[in-house]
Scaffold this motif. Structure first.
Motif, PDB file in Angstrom:
ATOM      1  N   SER A   1      31.750  52.225  41.550  1.00 33.38           N
ATOM      2  CA  SER A   1      30.783  51.479  40.734  1.00 33.38           C
ATOM      3  C   SER A   1      31.249  51.368  39.290  1.00 33.38           C
ATOM      4  CB  SER A   1      29.411  52.153  40.780  1.00 33.38           C
ATOM      5  OG  SER A   1      28.870  52.088  42.063  1.00 33.38           O
ATOM      6  N   ARG A   2      31.833  52.440  38.781  1.00 30.86           N
ATOM      7  CA  ARG A   2      32.330  52.414  37.398  1.00 30.86           C
ATOM      8  C   ARG A   2      33.499  51.446  37.262  1.00 30.86           C
ATOM      9  NH1 ARG A   2      33.291  51.363  33.038  1.00 30.86           N
ATOM     10  NH2 ARG A   2      33.603  52.747  31.249  1.00 30.86           N
ATOM     11  N   ILE A   3      34.396  51.458  38.244  1.00 33.78           N
ATOM     12  CA  ILE A   3      35.534  50.540  38.227  1.00 33.78           C
ATOM     13  C   ILE A   3      35.043  49.096  38.295  1.00 33.78           C
ATOM     14  CG2 ILE A   3      37.539  49.747  39.559  1.00 33.78           C
ATOM     15  CD1 ILE A   3      37.920  52.746  40.381  1.00 33.78           C
ATOM     16  N   ILE A   4      34.089  48.828  39.160  1.00 32.45           N
ATOM     17  CA  ILE A   4      33.559  47.474  39.316  1.00 32.45           C
ATOM     18  C   ILE A   4      32.856  47.024  38.039  1.00 32.45           C
ATOM     19  CG2 ILE A   4      31.813  46.113  40.536  1.00 32.45           C
ATOM     20  CD1 ILE A   4      34.459  46.425  42.067  1.00 32.45           C
ATOM     21  N   THR A   5      32.116  47.907  37.408  1.00 27.78           N
ATOM     22  CA  THR A   5      31.442  47.557  36.149  1.00 27.78           C
ATOM     23  C   THR A   5      32.460  47.141  35.093  1.00 27.78           C
ATOM     24  OG1 THR A   5      29.613  49.055  36.612  1.00 27.78           O
ATOM     25  CG2 THR A   5      29.952  48.451  34.304  1.00 27.78           C
ATOM     26  N   GLU A   6      33.530  47.894  34.979  1.00 26.71           N
ATOM     27  CA  GLU A   6      34.585  47.573  34.011  1.00 26.71           C
ATOM     28  C   GLU A   6      35.268  46.260  34.378  1.00 26.71           C
ATOM     29  OE1 GLU A   6      36.669  48.396  30.473  1.00 26.71           O
ATOM     30  OE2 GLU A   6      34.905  49.350  31.340  1.00 26.71           O
ATOM     31  N   ALA A   7      35.556  46.092  35.664  1.00 24.60           N
ATOM     32  CA  ALA A   7      36.210  44.861  36.116  1.00 24.60           C
ATOM     33  C   ALA A   7      35.334  43.643  35.833  1.00 24.60           C
ATOM     34  CB  ALA A   7      36.524  44.943  37.609  1.00 24.60           C
ATOM     35  N   LYS A   8      34.056  43.744  36.114  1.00 28.30           N
ATOM     36  CA  LYS A   8      33.145  42.627  35.859  1.00 28.30           C
ATOM     37  C   LYS A   8      33.116  42.277  34.371  1.00 28.30           C
ATOM     38  CE  LYS A   8      29.857  43.109  39.674  1.00 28.30           C
ATOM     39  NZ  LYS A   8      28.462  43.493  40.013  1.00 28.30           N
ATOM     40  N   GLY A   9      33.054  43.288  33.531  1.00 24.85           N
ATOM     41  CA  GLY A   9      33.055  43.040  32.089  1.00 24.85           C
ATOM     42  C   GLY A   9      34.313  42.334  31.638  1.00 24.85           C
TER      43      GLY A   9
ATOM     44  N   SER B   1      38.412  36.098  40.863  1.00 29.18           N
ATOM     45  CA  SER B   1      38.494  34.785  40.217  1.00 29.18           C
ATOM     46  C   SER B   1      37.218  33.967  40.465  1.00 29.18           C
ATOM     47  CB  SER B   1      39.722  34.024  40.712  1.00 29.18           C
ATOM     48  OG  SER B   1      39.712  33.936  42.119  1.00 29.18           O
ATOM     49  N   GLN B   2      36.667  34.062  41.665  1.00 25.83           N
ATOM     50  CA  GLN B   2      35.421  33.353  41.969  1.00 25.83           C
ATOM     51  C   GLN B   2      34.256  33.961  41.183  1.00 25.83           C
ATOM     52  OE1 GLN B   2      34.999  30.534  43.767  1.00 25.83           O
ATOM     53  NE2 GLN B   2      32.905  30.577  43.031  1.00 25.83           N
ATOM     54  N   PHE B   3      34.252  35.286  41.073  1.00 25.20           N
ATOM     55  CA  PHE B   3      33.215  35.954  40.282  1.00 25.20           C
ATOM     56  C   PHE B   3      33.260  35.479  38.843  1.00 25.20           C
ATOM     57  CE2 PHE B   3      31.910  39.295  37.369  1.00 25.20           C
ATOM     58  CZ  PHE B   3      30.642  39.560  37.822  1.00 25.20           C
ATOM     59  N   ARG B   4      34.467  35.389  38.280  1.00 22.50           N
ATOM     60  CA  ARG B   4      34.639  34.939  36.901  1.00 22.50           C
ATOM     61  C   ARG B   4      34.071  33.545  36.717  1.00 22.50           C
ATOM     62  NH1 ARG B   4      40.364  35.660  34.299  1.00 22.50           N
ATOM     63  NH2 ARG B   4      39.396  37.389  33.200  1.00 22.50           N
ATOM     64  N   LEU B   5      34.418  32.626  37.608  1.00 21.58           N
ATOM     65  CA  LEU B   5      33.915  31.242  37.505  1.00 21.58           C
ATOM     66  C   LEU B   5      32.395  31.179  37.613  1.00 21.58           C
ATOM     67  CD1 LEU B   5      36.524  29.345  39.714  1.00 21.58           C
ATOM     68  CD2 LEU B   5      36.271  29.225  37.229  1.00 21.58           C
ATOM     69  N   THR B   6      31.850  31.885  38.581  1.00 19.58           N
ATOM     70  CA  THR B   6      30.402  31.879  38.788  1.00 19.58           C
ATOM     71  C   THR B   6      29.676  32.486  37.595  1.00 19.58           C
ATOM     72  OG1 THR B   6      30.761  32.096  41.166  1.00 19.58           O
ATOM     73  CG2 THR B   6      28.566  32.630  40.344  1.00 19.58           C
ATOM     74  N   ALA B   7      30.179  33.601  37.096  1.00 19.78           N
ATOM     75  CA  ALA B   7      29.522  34.292  35.987  1.00 19.78           C
ATOM     76  C   ALA B   7      29.570  33.503  34.689  1.00 19.78           C
ATOM     77  CB  ALA B   7      30.163  35.661  35.770  1.00 19.78           C
ATOM     78  N   ARG B   8      30.597  32.740  34.501  1.00 22.86           N
ATOM     79  CA  ARG B   8      30.744  31.980  33.249  1.00 22.86           C
ATOM     80  C   ARG B   8      29.999  30.645  33.275  1.00 22.86           C
ATOM     81  NH1 ARG B   8      36.972  32.911  31.195  1.00 22.86           N
ATOM     82  NH2 ARG B   8      36.705  35.119  30.706  1.00 22.86           N
ATOM     83  N   GLU B   9      29.529  30.224  34.434  1.00 18.30           N
ATOM     84  CA  GLU B   9      28.813  28.946  34.512  1.00 18.30           C
ATOM     85  C   GLU B   9      27.394  29.075  34.002  1.00 18.30           C
ATOM     86  OE1 GLU B   9      29.114  27.766  38.590  1.00 18.30           O
ATOM     87  OE2 GLU B   9      31.103  26.955  38.310  1.00 18.30           O
TER      88      GLU B   9
ATOM     89  N   GLY C   1      36.520  38.790  29.029  1.00 19.87           N
ATOM     90  CA  GLY C   1      37.917  38.840  28.623  1.00 19.87           C
ATOM     91  C   GLY C   1      38.691  37.623  29.079  1.00 19.87           C
ATOM     92  N   GLU C   2      39.905  37.548  28.595  1.00 21.47           N
ATOM     93  CA  GLU C   2      40.786  36.440  28.962  1.00 21.47           C
ATOM     94  C   GLU C   2      41.983  36.928  29.774  1.00 21.47           C
ATOM     95  OE1 GLU C   2      39.947  33.314  28.570  1.00 21.47           O
ATOM     96  OE2 GLU C   2      38.126  33.981  27.575  1.00 21.47           O
ATOM     97  N   MET C   3      41.988  38.195  30.161  1.00 18.96           N
ATOM     98  CA  MET C   3      43.104  38.723  30.936  1.00 18.96           C
ATOM     99  C   MET C   3      43.116  38.117  32.335  1.00 18.96           C
ATOM    100  SD  MET C   3      43.273  42.808  30.042  1.00 18.96           S
ATOM    101  CE  MET C   3      41.580  43.168  30.436  1.00 18.96           C
ATOM    102  N   SER C   4      44.296  38.052  32.906  1.00 22.07           N
ATOM    103  CA  SER C   4      44.419  37.583  34.288  1.00 22.07           C
ATOM    104  C   SER C   4      43.908  38.672  35.231  1.00 22.07           C
ATOM    105  CB  SER C   4      45.876  37.276  34.608  1.00 22.07           C
ATOM    106  OG  SER C   4      46.633  38.472  34.638  1.00 22.07           O
ATOM    107  N   VAL C   5      43.663  38.310  36.460  1.00 21.98           N
ATOM    108  CA  VAL C   5      43.232  39.286  37.465  1.00 21.98           C
ATOM    109  C   VAL C   5      44.295  40.376  37.612  1.00 21.98           C
ATOM    110  CG1 VAL C   5      42.694  39.605  39.916  1.00 21.98           C
ATOM    111  CG2 VAL C   5      41.744  37.646  38.675  1.00 21.98           C
ATOM    112  N   GLU C   6      45.548  39.991  37.564  1.00 15.89           N
ATOM    113  CA  GLU C   6      46.638  40.960  37.671  1.00 15.89           C
ATOM    114  C   GLU C   6      46.614  41.959  36.512  1.00 15.89           C
ATOM    115  OE1 GLU C   6      47.036  37.629  37.948  1.00 15.89           O
ATOM    116  OE2 GLU C   6      47.476  37.504  40.090  1.00 15.89           O
ATOM    117  N   GLN C   7      46.348  41.467  35.308  1.00 20.83           N
ATOM    118  CA  GLN C   7      46.278  42.355  34.139  1.00 20.83           C
ATOM    119  C   GLN C   7      45.071  43.292  34.243  1.00 20.83           C
ATOM    120  OE1 GLN C   7      46.264  39.131  31.288  1.00 20.83           O
ATOM    121  NE2 GLN C   7      48.296  39.735  30.506  1.00 20.83           N
ATOM    122  N   ILE C   8      43.960  42.774  34.691  1.00 26.91           N
ATOM    123  CA  ILE C   8      42.766  43.611  34.861  1.00 26.91           C
ATOM    124  C   ILE C   8      43.042  44.683  35.902  1.00 26.91           C
ATOM    125  CG2 ILE C   8      40.367  43.632  35.662  1.00 26.91           C
ATOM    126  CD1 ILE C   8      40.118  40.792  34.414  1.00 26.91           C
TER     127      ILE C   8
END
Length: 139
Positions: free
Chosen positions: A86-94, A131-139, A99-106
């Motif tokens: 859960s902690r890893i996912i919270t950080e990843a979601k943030g 990547s889909q989460f990023r698009l959905t969250a930013r819309e 952020g502007e990092m790529s999925v690979e960088q994250i």
């Protein structure tokens, strides 16, 4: 009759005292489990990027793995591993949202040596690709 009454009163007092002690023990045990879980959360915040095994966390807390699992289950209803995830996912979601990092960088920043494994992990936990989460969250 008076002797029986005195004996019953004494027995009742012993039962009440025992109940109080048991209740106090349960309270102390619950407080200890909360303390263990709080300390575990602090360790997670410090080490979640390092992919430490659960035994390492238990060792840092000076408790057994069984005690760690019991404390987490009792206080949060989750396993220690799930708390780390859960902690890893919270950080990843943030990172994905703000952020502007790529999925690979994250993935690398979160301690994953393989971005594909991170993507599978994220999909299992969140239900969609990073990547889909990023698009959905930013819309």
């Amino acid at each position: 009759m008076i002797g029986t009454e005195a004996w019953l009163t004494r027995l009742l007092l012993m039962l009440v005292r025992h109940t109080r002690l048991s209740s106090s023990d349960n309270h102390d045990e619950a407080a200890n489990e909360i303390s263990v879980t709080d300390r575990f959360r602090e360790l997670i915040d410090l080490h979640y990027r390092q992919n430490l095994p659960l035994r390492a966390y238990a060792a840092k807390l000076a408790i057994s793995l069984v005690q760690l699992r019991a404390a987490c289950a009792c206080t949060t209803g989750q396993s220690p591993a799930k708390m780390i995830y859960s902690r890893i996912i919270t950080e990843a979601k943030g990172n994905l949202i703000f952020g502007e990092m790529s999925v690979e960088q994250i993935a690398s920043g979160l301690g994953f040596s393989d971005a594909a494994y991170f993507t599978r992990f994220f999909c299992m936990e969140v239900g969609q690709a990073p990547s889909q989460f990023r698009l959905t969250a930013r819309e």
